[in-house]
Design an enzyme around this catalytic site. Sequence first.
Site, PDB file in Angstrom:
ATOM      1  N   HIS A   1      39.276  35.352  37.241  1.00 48.68           N
ATOM      2  CA  HIS A   1      39.685  36.654  36.716  1.00 48.68           C
ATOM      3  C   HIS A   1      39.290  37.793  37.661  1.00 48.68           C
ATOM      4  CE1 HIS A   1      40.779  39.685  33.945  1.00 48.68           C
ATOM      5  NE2 HIS A   1      39.746  39.697  33.159  1.00 48.68           N
TER       6      HIS A   1
ATOM      7  N   CYS B   1      34.564  30.529  28.605  1.00 44.56           N
ATOM      8  CA  CYS B   1      34.680  31.829  29.271  1.00 44.56           C
ATOM      9  C   CYS B   1      35.373  31.632  30.612  1.00 44.56           C
ATOM     10  CB  CYS B   1      33.301  32.428  29.541  1.00 44.56           C
ATOM     11  SG  CYS B   1      32.216  32.472  28.108  1.00 44.56           S
TER      12      CYS B   1
ATOM     13  N   CYS C   1      41.682  45.114  32.334  1.00 48.05           N
ATOM     14  CA  CYS C   1      42.346  43.826  32.568  1.00 48.05           C
ATOM     15  C   CYS C   1      43.865  43.943  32.523  1.00 48.05           C
ATOM     16  CB  CYS C   1      41.845  42.807  31.560  1.00 48.05           C
ATOM     17  SG  CYS C   1      40.047  42.755  31.543  1.00 48.05           S
TER      18      CYS C   1
END
Lengths: 182, 386
Positions: free
Chosen positions: B336, B203, B86
């Site tokens: 993401h 999330c 990430c």
Amino acid sequence: MEAVNLAEQLKTNGGETIIMTESGEKSRIPIRKGLWEQSGEGDVRLIGSSCLSCGEIFFPVQDSGICTHCQGDRLEVIKLSSQGVITSFSVVYQKPAGGFYGGPIPYSYGFVKLPEGVKVETLFTGCDLEELEVGMEVSLVIEKLCENAEGAEILTYKFQPVKIKGDKSNNVHTGGLNNETN
Amino acid sequence: MKPINQMREVVVAGIGTTRFNVYEDKQWFHLGGEAILNILKDAGMQWPDIQAAFCASVYQGTGSGHQAIKEVGLTGIPVVNIENACSSGGSAFRLAYQSVAAEIYDIVLVLGMEKMPRGPIPSTAFRPFELQMGFNVQPANYANETVEYMKESGATVEDFSLVSVKNRKNGALNPNARFQKPVTLEEVMASRMVAKPMRLLHCCPLADGATGFILCSRDKLKSASKAVKVASSVLSSGVYGDAFYPSALVDSVKFPAKEGMTEMSARMAYEQAGIGPEDIDVAQVYDTMAPSELWDIEKMGLCGKGEAPRLLREGKFNINGQIPVNTDGGLMSRGHPLGATACAQIYEVVLQLRGEAGPRQVEGAQVGLCHASGAGPNSSVTILKK
């Protein structure tokens, strides 16, 4: 999720064993060799490394032979305590990605701190998962995780709440270390 | 070793992105190519001006950056692919920054991109037996850290649900976010349990997307008014004794880290920039899971330990608050795409410092911080100055 009868389990340091079941022979295979060890009396312990230079403790055994804290190369294999305390946990309600996990869902995993000073990442068992709590005292058990494609049982280590001996209410013990427990 | 802040000044000359969304008919290189064209246009530069390309992605495989560069055209420049989970985008940005600061190149491209695998992420940051035992569920790994954080700080599930509410409210102002609809506290608290105590709306969603930049020396700028200075760009890839459960890294009981990885990356970034947390006007802090924004705000030094839940309730991290956090909606709204995420954070801070953030503009923002962390472990921090 029946606990394995330890008496019929290895003296082979976590090696494959063949057991007889009603449907014939079935093999039981540890998820990885060398994670735990069982004495002739059935006492089962996780196996770790201890650094003779700095005293750091590792689970599982350091394959590299190097202490990742001080880079010392004098490590000894040690048996770890079979009881500890839950420091954190989660309950998983969906199948993990990647197809690696073949166990039941929901399931719980988290961390147990052992008295000699090491944290172990582990699955939890032996109670309703909603009963788990941080600070709960738990003990080691070897259990079936799943079956592989050939029908062999894959065994792994888990921790389960310590129950007070003779307490029929099934209440779990969350106090200090109780040597009376089994 | 010469400190990088004594080397040549580096500026962000141009920015570009795609919308973050689920694209059934596009690959990462399509998105990457689209972002490159947007970046060139913003910088007012031509493709042959670019002297090197630093491309971040996680799941796209060998030569993924080359595939995107090929969408625009091979020109003989070096293309390097960076995978750092990430923090990939932050890691690529850092290498690009260093190469211009060290006067190896004058004008370079940074590109972060990802076409995400569908469903939860199959992390490879685990040993085989750990994968078989099901330890690779990232919401559960963050849940374990959340349980510890709740115990230390007294934070409640409602506290970190309010992170989702804040970020989804900000995301509603961001036309590039995957989710542009706000959610209520009740909706967050009632959403499906994924990994106790983490619910679905705690999330971040997945998304596909690409974002990037042109970095250059100040004398190569085509538009000086757009320039934003890179004050620091750092990476820490873990310290002994510090836990990082998303990589099955357990903290040491006997030798706990004196300074954790995230705190270390923040300290290095402030030192390199020659400023402190009190100088930050806007921050993009890693909210892959709602509670992580709270502890990472604290680890960035933007408030004291255990104070973030109270300050969040008081509105300190709102767009009009004292330190606005995740003004573009964060990962929680944007989604993401792993390789692009850290770049999207930098993109937002550049917009804010240029005063081009539209309805989510932070008044008078002069200094901004971006933080992304992830498996490895890695923690990247970038500080930008007007």
